[in-house]
Design an enzyme around this catalytic site. Structure first.
Site, PDB file in Angstrom:
ATOM      1  N   LYS A   1       0.839  -1.210   0.000  1.00  0.00           N
ATOM      2  CA  LYS A   1       0.000   0.000   0.000  1.00  0.00           C
ATOM      3  C   LYS A   1       0.874   1.260   0.000  1.00  0.00           C
ATOM      4  CE  LYS A   1      -3.418  -2.781  -0.110  1.00  0.00           C
ATOM      5  NZ  LYS A   1      -4.447  -3.274   0.765  1.00  0.00           N
TER       6      LYS A   1
HETATM    7  C1  LIG Z   1      -5.447  -4.412   1.145  1.00  0.00           C
HETATM    8  C2  LIG Z   1      -6.902  -4.196   1.195  1.00  0.00           C
HETATM    9  C3  LIG Z   1      -7.657  -4.451   2.339  1.00  0.00           C
HETATM   10  C4  LIG Z   1      -7.102  -5.145   3.531  1.00  0.00           C
HETATM   11  O1  LIG Z   1      -6.023  -4.476   4.079  1.00  0.00           O
HETATM   12  P1  LIG Z   1      -5.132  -5.234   5.188  1.00  0.00           P
HETATM   13  O2  LIG Z   1      -4.405  -4.102   5.849  1.00  0.00           O
HETATM   14  O3  LIG Z   1      -4.222  -6.148   4.438  1.00  0.00           O
HETATM   15  O4  LIG Z   1      -6.055  -5.945   6.091  1.00  0.00           O
HETATM   16  C5  LIG Z   1      -8.990  -4.120   2.345  1.00  0.00           C
HETATM   17  N1  LIG Z   1      -9.579  -3.582   1.275  1.00  0.00           N
HETATM   18  C6  LIG Z   1      -8.894  -3.327   0.137  1.00  0.00           C
HETATM   19  C7  LIG Z   1      -9.603  -2.703  -1.009  1.00  0.00           C
HETATM   20  C8  LIG Z   1      -7.541  -3.652   0.058  1.00  0.00           C
HETATM   21  O5  LIG Z   1      -6.875  -3.448  -1.075  1.00  0.00           O
END
Ligand SMILES: *Cc1c(COP(=O)(O)O)cnc(C)c1O
Length: 389
Positions: free
Chosen positions: A189
């Protein structure tokens, strides 16, 4: 194409610098690894970044956890329906299920790839209590329309901001429109803590409840129990979860957040280079941004349609891998997965826009750590793959 002798270009590789390495080492040397002063600092920094009170944020160990406890803290009654998008990561839907709620899918707009407000309206029933929009790839949803629907039907709004920490809609940051905004700091991210997440909430009381739910349902967190002011008793006030962020994670986050703009500008530059380089290719590029939004520049997605490209989407993925370039698919639509088919009887055809996008989409690498040579190599490889010889 020739197999590449260059190093593999890892998709979504994080950009880790000396500042966060030093901070992690300092954290380890301090002896305080769990939730403590660095998490508290990261929360204050994030609150300042979002221009909200520190009482309106809570750090957790993932966005999935953030979504889960936000839905619980919003007080939505068990079994109620939550409307979300079929074009998302499974965690969005799983969090709804873990909160004891019923996911209802509303199809996306084929251009923006975001949940279509008209489809939300059409999906509303007497049991609907919440809308869970995902600002897909970094593009803000139509929050004007979504908030209007929410206020008309008295619905909770929980924004999944996993892709969109930098995004704004009409000048306002995403995650601050609804009752809750949930952010992810997973490795791929835009802000990285390894694993991690953040809750931003409108109501300080609901955020306080989310915070308690994220740490066993305890009324005081460990920093307050064992910190330098001496041991404090705690009370368990409900049956919570183990979702707290560690100081080791916050040590990364502090410096990652400080570079969020710089990294965004780098990805924005790469984005524009891709737009220009691929304009003449027989693929669909991301829709341009309107003046109303600032795009988070998280995923550069292109559509590979065999009729136009002379290659299937999966063929394109294989070619890129052979050329040493990591790609991603965001996402096969939720009803493509057997679990949801079996549990809800869903089939992909019921949400045709998400199905078509999910079967054609490829995410190209877009990391602030990419060099100009990496970008040039990616562009050359995509062009070579799609040129009709
Ligand atoms: C990555 C992601 C999540 C989950 O995030 P985590 O921190 O890995 O739990 C939820 N929604 C979307 C759209 C994502 O891309």
């Amino acid at each position: 194409m020739e197999p590449s002798s260059l190093p593999f270009l890892v998709f979504g590789a994080p950009q880790i610098e000396e500042a966060e390495i030093d901070e992690v080492v300092a954290c380890l040397r301090s002896g305080w690894l769990g939730t403590g002063p660095r998490v508290a600092q990261f929360e204050r920094d994030f609150a300042a970044f979002r221009a909200v009170s520190p009482m309106q944020v809570a750090a957790v160990n993932s966005c999935t956890a953030a979504l889960h406890v936000s839905m619980l803290a919003a007080g939505i009654e068990a079994g109620a329906e939550v409307i979300t998008t079929p074009l998302t990561f499974c965690a969005t839907v799983n969090a709804i299920l873990h909160a004891g709620l019923q996911p209802v899918l509303a199809d996306v707009d084929p251009q923006t790839q975001n949940i279509d407000p008209a489809a939300i309206e059409a999906a509303i029933t007497p049991r609907t209590r919440a809308i869970l929009p995902v600002h897909f790839a970094g593009r803000p949803c139509d929050m004007g329309a979504i908030m209007a629907i929410a206020s008309k039907h008295n619905l909770v709004v929980i924004e999944d901001c996993a892709h969109s920490v930098e995004a704004t809609y009409r000048g306002q940051p995403v995650g601050t429109f609804g009752d809750f905004g949930c952010y992810s700091f997973y490795v791929t991210k835009n802000v990285v803590t390894g694993e991690g997440g953040m809750i931003v909430g409108r109501s300080e009381d609901q955020v306080a409840r989310a915070r308690i739910l994220a740490l066993h349902g305890m009324s005081k967190d460990a920093w307050h129990r064992f910190g330098d002011s001496g041991y404090k008793h705690y009370q368990v006030v409900e049956c919570g979860f183990k979702y707290n962020m560690m100081d080791i994670q916050a040590a990364l986050g502090l410096h990652q957040l400080a570079r969020v703009e710089r990294n965004w500008r780098r990805r924005d530059t790469i984005w524009k280079q891709y737009d220009e380089a691929f304009a003449a290719l027989p693929i669909t590029l991301p829709m341009p941004s309107s003046a109303e939004i600032r795009h988070g520049r998280h995923l550069y997605t292109v559509m590979i349609e065999p009729e136009r490209c002379g290659i299937t989407r999966d063929g394109f993925l294989e070619t890129m891998t052979a050329a040493g370039i990591g790609t991603g698919v965001h996402y096969m639509s939720i009803p493509e997965h057997p679990y949801y088919q079996q549990r809800f009887g869903w089939s992909p055809e019921q949400w045709p826009n998400a199905m078509k996008l999910g079967r054609a989409t490829v995410s190209l690498p877009l990391s602030p750590g990419m060099s100009d040579q990496d970008v040039a190599r990616l562009i050359d490889t995509v062009r070579a793959t799609l040129s009709f010889a």
